[in-house]
Design a protein around this motif. Structure first.
Motif, PDB file in Angstrom:
ATOM      1  N   ALA A 185     134.355  62.446 106.833  1.00  0.00           N
ATOM      2  CA  ALA A 185     134.337  61.016 106.523  1.00  0.00           C
ATOM      3  C   ALA A 185     134.850  60.761 105.111  1.00  0.00           C
ATOM      4  N   THR A 186     134.439  61.585 104.167  1.00  0.00           N
ATOM      5  CA  THR A 186     134.887  61.434 102.780  1.00  0.00           C
ATOM      6  C   THR A 186     136.391  61.661 102.663  1.00  0.00           C
ATOM      7  N   LEU A 187     136.889  62.678 103.341  1.00  0.00           N
ATOM      8  CA  LEU A 187     138.319  62.996 103.265  1.00  0.00           C
ATOM      9  C   LEU A 187     139.166  61.918 103.941  1.00  0.00           C
ATOM     10  N   LEU A 188     138.710  61.413 105.093  1.00  0.00           N
ATOM     11  CA  LEU A 188     139.463  60.356 105.778  1.00  0.00           C
ATOM     12  C   LEU A 188     139.524  59.093 104.932  1.00  0.00           C
ATOM     13  N   SER A 189     138.398  58.759 104.286  1.00  0.00           N
ATOM     14  CA  SER A 189     138.377  57.574 103.433  1.00  0.00           C
ATOM     15  C   SER A 189     139.288  57.764 102.224  1.00  0.00           C
ATOM     16  N   TRP A 190     139.259  58.942 101.635  1.00  0.00           N
ATOM     17  CA  TRP A 190     140.150  59.265 100.510  1.00  0.00           C
ATOM     18  C   TRP A 190     141.605  59.139 100.936  1.00  0.00           C
ATOM     19  N   LEU A 191     141.937  59.728 102.058  1.00  0.00           N
ATOM     20  CA  LEU A 191     143.305  59.674 102.562  1.00  0.00           C
ATOM     21  C   LEU A 191     143.715  58.228 102.836  1.00  0.00           C
ATOM     22  N   GLY A 192     142.781  57.429 103.342  1.00  0.00           N
ATOM     23  CA  GLY A 192     143.083  56.045 103.675  1.00  0.00           C
ATOM     24  C   GLY A 192     143.104  55.094 102.499  1.00  0.00           C
ATOM     25  N   ARG A 193     142.802  55.588 101.312  1.00  0.00           N
ATOM     26  CA  ARG A 193     142.871  54.758 100.103  1.00  0.00           C
ATOM     27  C   ARG A 193     144.123  55.043  99.278  1.00  0.00           C
ATOM     28  N   LEU A 194     144.926  55.999  99.706  1.00  0.00           N
ATOM     29  CA  LEU A 194     146.112  56.367  98.942  1.00  0.00           C
ATOM     30  C   LEU A 194     147.228  55.344  99.158  1.00  0.00           C
ATOM     31  N   PRO A 195     147.951  54.982  98.099  1.00  0.00           N
ATOM     32  CA  PRO A 195     149.045  54.019  98.236  1.00  0.00           C
ATOM     33  C   PRO A 195     150.126  54.541  99.187  1.00  0.00           C
ATOM     34  N   ILE A 196     150.701  53.618  99.938  1.00  0.00           N
ATOM     35  CA  ILE A 196     151.714  53.934 100.943  1.00  0.00           C
ATOM     36  C   ILE A 196     153.074  53.464 100.422  1.00  0.00           C
ATOM     37  N   PRO A 197     154.137  54.300 100.494  1.00  0.00           N
ATOM     38  CA  PRO A 197     154.158  55.546 101.259  1.00  0.00           C
ATOM     39  C   PRO A 197     154.016  56.829 100.447  1.00  0.00           C
ATOM     40  N   ALA A 198     154.484  56.870  99.193  1.00  0.00           N
ATOM     41  CA  ALA A 198     154.685  58.150  98.504  1.00  0.00           C
ATOM     42  C   ALA A 198     153.402  58.957  98.363  1.00  0.00           C
ATOM     43  N   GLU A 199     152.376  58.365  97.746  1.00  0.00           N
ATOM     44  CA  GLU A 199     151.147  59.128  97.508  1.00  0.00           C
ATOM     45  C   GLU A 199     150.473  59.522  98.811  1.00  0.00           C
ATOM     46  N   ALA A 200     150.456  58.618  99.781  1.00  0.00           N
ATOM     47  CA  ALA A 200     149.765  58.886 101.041  1.00  0.00           C
ATOM     48  C   ALA A 200     150.474  59.936 101.887  1.00  0.00           C
ATOM     49  N   LEU A 201     151.794  59.965 101.829  1.00  0.00           N
ATOM     50  CA  LEU A 201     152.553  60.852 102.715  1.00  0.00           C
ATOM     51  C   LEU A 201     152.987  62.147 102.041  1.00  0.00           C
ATOM     52  N   TRP A 202     153.314  62.081 100.749  1.00  0.00           N
ATOM     53  CA  TRP A 202     153.898  63.258 100.102  1.00  0.00           C
ATOM     54  C   TRP A 202     153.138  63.749  98.871  1.00  0.00           C
ATOM     55  N   GLY A 203     152.263  62.949  98.323  1.00  0.00           N
ATOM     56  CA  GLY A 203     151.540  63.364  97.133  1.00  0.00           C
ATOM     57  C   GLY A 203     150.161  63.899  97.451  1.00  0.00           C
ATOM     58  N   GLU A 204     149.163  63.201  96.945  1.00  0.00           N
ATOM     59  CA  GLU A 204     147.779  63.619  97.145  1.00  0.00           C
ATOM     60  C   GLU A 204     147.417  63.707  98.630  1.00  0.00           C
ATOM     61  N   GLY A 205     148.115  62.934  99.447  1.00  0.00           N
ATOM     62  CA  GLY A 205     147.858  62.967 100.885  1.00  0.00           C
ATOM     63  C   GLY A 205     148.073  64.338 101.497  1.00  0.00           C
ATOM     64  N   VAL A 206     149.024  65.092 100.971  1.00  0.00           N
ATOM     65  CA  VAL A 206     149.258  66.450 101.481  1.00  0.00           C
ATOM     66  C   VAL A 206     148.010  67.300 101.279  1.00  0.00           C
ATOM     67  N   LEU A 207     147.424  67.214 100.089  1.00  0.00           N
ATOM     68  CA  LEU A 207     146.217  67.983  99.794  1.00  0.00           C
ATOM     69  C   LEU A 207     145.068  67.584 100.717  1.00  0.00           C
ATOM     70  N   VAL A 208     144.858  66.289 100.907  1.00  0.00           N
ATOM     71  CA  VAL A 208     143.737  65.837 101.736  1.00  0.00           C
ATOM     72  C   VAL A 208     143.920  66.301 103.177  1.00  0.00           C
ATOM     73  N   ARG A 209     145.132  66.243 103.681  1.00  0.00           N
ATOM     74  CA  ARG A 209     145.371  66.710 105.051  1.00  0.00           C
ATOM     75  C   ARG A 209     145.131  68.216 105.163  1.00  0.00           C
ATOM     76  N   GLN A 210     145.450  68.963 104.121  1.00  0.00           N
ATOM     77  CA  GLN A 210     145.158  70.397 104.133  1.00  0.00           C
ATOM     78  C   GLN A 210     143.649  70.651 104.180  1.00  0.00           C
ATOM     79  N   LEU A 211     142.893  69.840 103.486  1.00  0.00           N
ATOM     80  CA  LEU A 211     141.442  69.992 103.507  1.00  0.00           C
ATOM     81  C   LEU A 211     140.866  69.585 104.864  1.00  0.00           C
ATOM     82  N   LEU A 212     141.446  68.591 105.479  1.00  0.00           N
ATOM     83  CA  LEU A 212     141.002  68.159 106.809  1.00  0.00           C
ATOM     84  C   LEU A 212     141.346  69.194 107.877  1.00  0.00           C
ATOM     85  N   ALA A 213     142.404  69.953 107.664  1.00  0.00           N
ATOM     86  CA  ALA A 213     142.832  70.939 108.655  1.00  0.00           C
ATOM     87  C   ALA A 213     141.790  72.019 108.877  1.00  0.00           C
ATOM     88  N   ASP A 214     140.905  72.181 107.936  1.00  0.00           N
ATOM     89  CA  ASP A 214     139.853  73.191 108.042  1.00  0.00           C
ATOM     90  C   ASP A 214     138.695  72.739 108.930  1.00  0.00           C
TER      91      ASP A 214
END
Length: 298
Positions: free
Chosen positions: A199-228
């Motif tokens: 829940a924390t990771l999804l909310s973090w990912l959903g607060r990232l500005p679109i498109p750059a940060e959400a898709l290519w910046g911090e969003g990459v890290l959050v998706r890696q953490l969710l993959a676990d």
């Protein structure tokens, strides 16, 4: 065009959704993504794809997937390409008149519920508008003290602040596997519950500005953490946390990891709440399925 729609729908017995848009070749040769036989589902598709406002123009993309109407013998009656969120183009080469449907959310949730892929990703732009997620300047989160307030605003757990504040948002999308593993261990130690972590990771990912940060910046890290995390844990978190940011984060995840319908089901109620139907008075009334109020076109 309304007369023609009345005519073809009065003969329709099966609705198919097939791959591709106007540039994908003959309708009969395309892969079928979903099929809606029976009067109830056919009528639902008709209601969702014929009510709305005609624009008198067309967009420049080829669209896709395509809605196909078939009669009782299986012959093709008509086709309509989907063009982004809530735009349907019936026989575009003939009419050149896109329809902005009256209830876009209902249309895409209906199609997603019948297994048509990538329907929830059309919500990304409307969610960005609703939640004010469009990027500005800086495009990526800065490092150092200037960046700390961004971490606070995004709901990043405090335990990760010391390591993340040393990197920009862009650099977070380029971290080594060892660095990501260290961040994962810190987060897991602070939040042992996988559902709470999701829940924390999804909310973090959903607060990232679109498109750059959400898709290519911090969003990459959050998706890696969710993959676990397991899909059931992520789905439970998405279903139980009824916020627009969690819905946006889930859609971001679906865009990159795919979905078998589990995550779509989890966030559909939230999307319906965020994008309710327009008041009935603003929606032109269409005749019941199988009836027409105009003579059919030749």
């Amino acid at each position: 065009m309304i007369e023609w729609l009345d005519h073809v729908w009065s003969q329709t017995r099966t609705v198919q959704i097939v791959e591709g848009g106007e540039d994908a070749g003959p309708l009969g040769g395309r892969a079928v993504l979903a099929e809606l036989p029976g009067a109830v589902s056919v009528e639902a598709a008709r209601e969702l794809t014929t009510k709305g406002r005609f624009t008198g123009d067309i967009c420049r993309c080829h669209g896709g997937p395509t809605i196909v109407l078939r009669d009782a013998t299986g012959d093709v009656l008509a086709g309509a390409g989907l063009h982004g969120h809530g735009s349907v183009s019936w026989e575009r080469s003939r009419f050149r008149n896109d329809l902005v449907v009256a209830d876009p959310a209902a249309l895409h949730l209906f199609l997603a519920g019948h297994g048509v892929p990538n329907q929830l990703t059309t919500f990304l732009a409307p969610l960005a508008d609703l939640l004010n997620l469009h990027e500005g300047r800086p495009q990526f989160r800065p490092a150092g003290k200037k960046g700390k307030r961004y971490l606070d605003e995004r709901g990043v757990p405090d335990v990760l602040h010391p390591v993340l504040v040393a990197a920009t948002g862009q650099q977070c999308g380029e971290l080594s596997d060892a660095h990501v593993d260290d961040i994962r261990r810190r987060l897991t130690a602070a939040m042992p519950s996988p559902t709470a972590r999701a829940a924390t990771l999804l909310s973090w990912l959903g607060r990232l500005p679109i498109p750059a940060e959400a898709l290519w910046g911090e969003g990459v890290l959050v998706r890696q953490l969710l993959a676990d995390l397991s899909l059931p844990d992520v789905a439970v978190a998405a279903a139980q946390t009824h916020t627009g940011h969690v819905a946006t984060g889930t859609i971001n995840l679906i865009m990159h990891s795919g979905d078998d319908g589990t995550l779509a089901t989890a966030i559909s109620p939230t999307l319906r709440r965020l994008f309710p139907p327009a008041p009935a008075a603003n929606t032109p009334r269409q005749p019941p399925y199988g009836q027409t109020t105009h003579r059919p076109l030749p």
